[in-house]
Design an enzyme around this catalytic site. Structure first.
Site, PDB file in Angstrom:
ATOM      1  CD  GLU A 164       5.410  12.002  -6.020  1.00 22.43           C
ATOM      2  OE1 GLU A 164       5.757  11.264  -6.946  1.00 22.43           O
ATOM      3  OE2 GLU A 164       5.502  11.656  -4.827  1.00 22.43           O
ATOM      4  NE  ARG A 167       3.368  11.251  -9.698  1.00 22.08           N
ATOM      5  CZ  ARG A 167       4.584  11.357 -10.219  1.00 22.08           C
ATOM      6  NH1 ARG A 167       4.763  11.330 -11.523  1.00 22.08           N
ATOM      7  NH2 ARG A 167       5.640  11.498  -9.425  1.00 22.08           N
ATOM      8  CG  ASP A 168      -0.366  12.299  -7.647  1.00 26.65           C
ATOM      9  OD1 ASP A 168      -0.606  11.216  -8.209  1.00 26.65           O
ATOM     10  OD2 ASP A 168       0.744  12.574  -7.158  1.00 26.65           O
ATOM     11  CG  ASP A 189       0.410   8.092  -2.737  1.00 30.77           C
ATOM     12  OD1 ASP A 189       1.427   7.629  -2.209  1.00 30.77           O
ATOM     13  OD2 ASP A 189       0.423   8.784  -3.766  1.00 30.77           O
ATOM     14  CG  MET A 247      -1.703   1.280   1.426  1.00 30.36           C
ATOM     15  SD  MET A 247      -2.794   1.224   2.876  1.00 30.36           S
ATOM     16  CE  MET A 247      -1.622   1.633   4.169  1.00 30.36           C
TER      17      MET A 247
HETATM   18  C1  FRU Z   1       3.255   9.439  -4.392  1.00 32.07           C
HETATM   19  C2  FRU Z   1       3.129   8.820  -5.760  1.00 32.07           C
HETATM   20  C3  FRU Z   1       2.120   9.571  -6.597  1.00 32.07           C
HETATM   21  C4  FRU Z   1       1.658   8.530  -7.578  1.00 32.07           C
HETATM   22  C5  FRU Z   1       1.661   7.283  -6.727  1.00 32.07           C
HETATM   23  C6  FRU Z   1       2.000   6.041  -7.485  1.00 32.07           C
HETATM   24  O1  FRU Z   1       3.703   8.575  -3.412  1.00 32.07           O
HETATM   25  O2  FRU Z   1       4.396   8.770  -6.385  1.00 32.07           O
HETATM   26  O3  FRU Z   1       2.643  10.738  -7.198  1.00 32.07           O
HETATM   27  O4  FRU Z   1       0.416   8.809  -8.112  1.00 32.07           O
HETATM   28  O5  FRU Z   1       2.611   7.493  -5.711  1.00 32.07           O
HETATM   29  O6  FRU Z   1       1.804   4.906  -6.695  1.00 32.07           O
END
Ligand code: FRU
Length: 474
Positions: free
Chosen positions: A192, A140-141, A22, A20
């Protein structure tokens, strides 16, 4: 599943099986808190990103649900958020829970999936992706919320080393509003997991922007910085009286945290959870069938640390329901050393310490948790240098990799007469909160057996501790 595997936390969320990272898609709907998370259902290292899922009615007890989103032809499922589409702006249905996530393939693009059954199952939108920009590799994110004033959805997106804000009427078409981040904050790594949300401070509405960064953390590896300012529906303007960079948590192990969407106005809280690990060593922590846990759920508030405004983060009050037995010690004064030989008669490694300290003329005091094997975890209140250090170099298994034990985490600590301290210990984690979360340090550790004694050391003249409470936690 082996729930008794060593280092399985007692009262923190951890995945049933597999890796696991984020927390994702946190949303409250119909009496339920949803927690999705970056998950590898096939193994306990980072790979094959899916969204795992769990539900809670009280933020304390979680129920595992089947995996929600699996990789497809445009990529694996990276981090993102979820909203309740009350007015059916996207046309998926009234009250659809819509997930907005990153499809990570050759390109990183943003995609939608919706649920019409209270988050139990999701259908991917047939015209994914809804947002792409081939010029930006780290794209992303998405964190999305409804902005009442301008009557639109706002998306905060990590775009290399800035955050870009987009607006939309229907979650499907997005237009760029502004970009924030150049020349401010820390830029030693990639940005991120942004999150933009309002918080009241002294009756005034402020906006907080969380930005995770890897590497570049104050104590190495990944960590979460934040900015406080104003947002007008188009751009974010930071308050420049704050000495950026500032960090949500100065410990090594609180990353990629964001807040819940759709908490009812009547509740009014801004609730947060983070991933309790660090990219410096996350894939190598000594567990087998699962890897990583989340931080405690915390409430975020703006506060003053004695020098400037800070983003305080403090365990939600619901967690008090975990207390099963309490030991109280009163009026401890010490000029040198004081030992509590046995914190609990039966100690399974899950407890909370609460204390109030009158510093008097102490220059430095140390709270040292110890076990019988002489492993110890040290919390060093260096009042002379106004820093709070956590030293885990002798805390247990530390040879995970060279980055795990090498750094003593340092946090700024304003000199005061009194501190209110809360420390949560679980089988593999420590979360320290000073003055209702104005200073926070979250650090994981892997002791051979639970720490069951506390040594209090004092440098300088007398130190007084009013009330130590030891709560055993279920
Ligand atoms: C942050 C990250 C995010 C990405 C995800 C991939 O920990 O690098 O930027 O979406 O983890 O698992």
């Amino acid at each position: 599943y082996d729930y008794n595997e060593k280092y399985r936390p007692a009262y923190h969320f951890s995945p049933q099986y597999g890796w696991m990272n984020d927390p994702n898609g946190m949303v409250y709907y119909n009496g339920e808190y949803h927690l999705f998370f970056q998950s590898n259902p096939y193994g306990s290292r980072w790979a094959n990103m899916h969204w795992g899922h769990a539900i809670s009615s009280n933020l304390v007890k979680w129920e595992y649900k089947p995996t929600s989103l699996a990789p497809d032809s445009i990529g694996s499922i990276f981090s993102g958020s979820a909203v309740v589409d009350k007015n059916n702006t996207a046309g998926f249905g009234k009250d659809a829970i819509v997930a907005i996530y990153t499809s990570a393939g050759a390109l990183q693009t943003q995609s939608l999936a919706y649920s019409l059954d209270k988050g139990r199952t999701f259908t991917k939108y047939e015209h994914n992706p809804v947002l792409s920009d081939p010029k930006i590799a780290d794209f992303r994110d998405p964190k999305v919320f409804w902005h009442q004033k301008t009557n639109q959805w706002i998306m905060s997106l990590a775009t290399s080393q800035t955050i870009t804000f987009y607006g939309s009427k229907n979650l499907k078409q997005w237009n760029k509003l502004s970009e924030f981040g150049e020349g401010i904050g820390n830029h030693d790594g990639v940005w991120e997991c942004p999150d933009l949300f309002p918080l009241k401070y002294n009756g005034q509405l402020k906006w907080v922007l969380l930005v995770s960064i890897n590497p570049g953390g104050p104590n190495g590896g990944s960590a979460t910085q934040y900015f406080i300012g104003d947002f007008d529906g188009k751009s974010f303007n930071p308050d420049m009286t704050i000495p950026y960079p500032v960090w949500l948590d100065y410990g090594r192990d609180n990353y990629a945290g964001v807040t819940w969407n759709n908490i009812p106005d009547a509740d009014g809280r801004r609730l947060f959870i983070g991933w309790m690990n660090n990219w410096d060593y996350a894939n190598f922590v000594p567990t087998l069938n699962f890897r990583s846990a989340m931080t405690l759920p915390r409430e975020l508030k703006l506060a003053n640390n004695g020098k400037h405004v800070v983003l305080a983060n403090y365990p939600v009050h619901e967690l008090e329901s975990l207390r099963s037995e309490t030991v109280l010690l009163e009026n401890i004064s010490t000029d040198k050393e004081f030992v509590i030989e046995k914190l609990l008669n039966v100690n399974n490694g899950a407890y909370e310490l609460e204390m109030e300290v009158d510093v008097l003329e102490s220059e430095e005091f140390v709270l040292e948790l110890q076990n019988k094997s002489k492993e110890h975890l040290d919390f060093i209140f260096d009042l002379k240098n106004e820093t709070l250090n956590v030293d885990r170099s002798k805390s247990g298994i530390v040879d995970i990799n060279e980055k795990f034990a090498s750094v003593v985490s340092k946090a700024p600590l304003t000199k005061k007469d009194k501190y209110k301290i809360r420390l949560f210990i679980d089988s593999a984690s420590s979360e320290l909160f000073i003055d209702e979360g104005a200073v926070t340090q979250t650090n994981i550790m892997f002791p051979g057996e639970p720490y069951n004694s506390l040594l209090i050391k004092n440098k300088g003249k007398v130190l007084k501790i009013n009330n130590i409470k030891i709560h055993k936690l279920k």
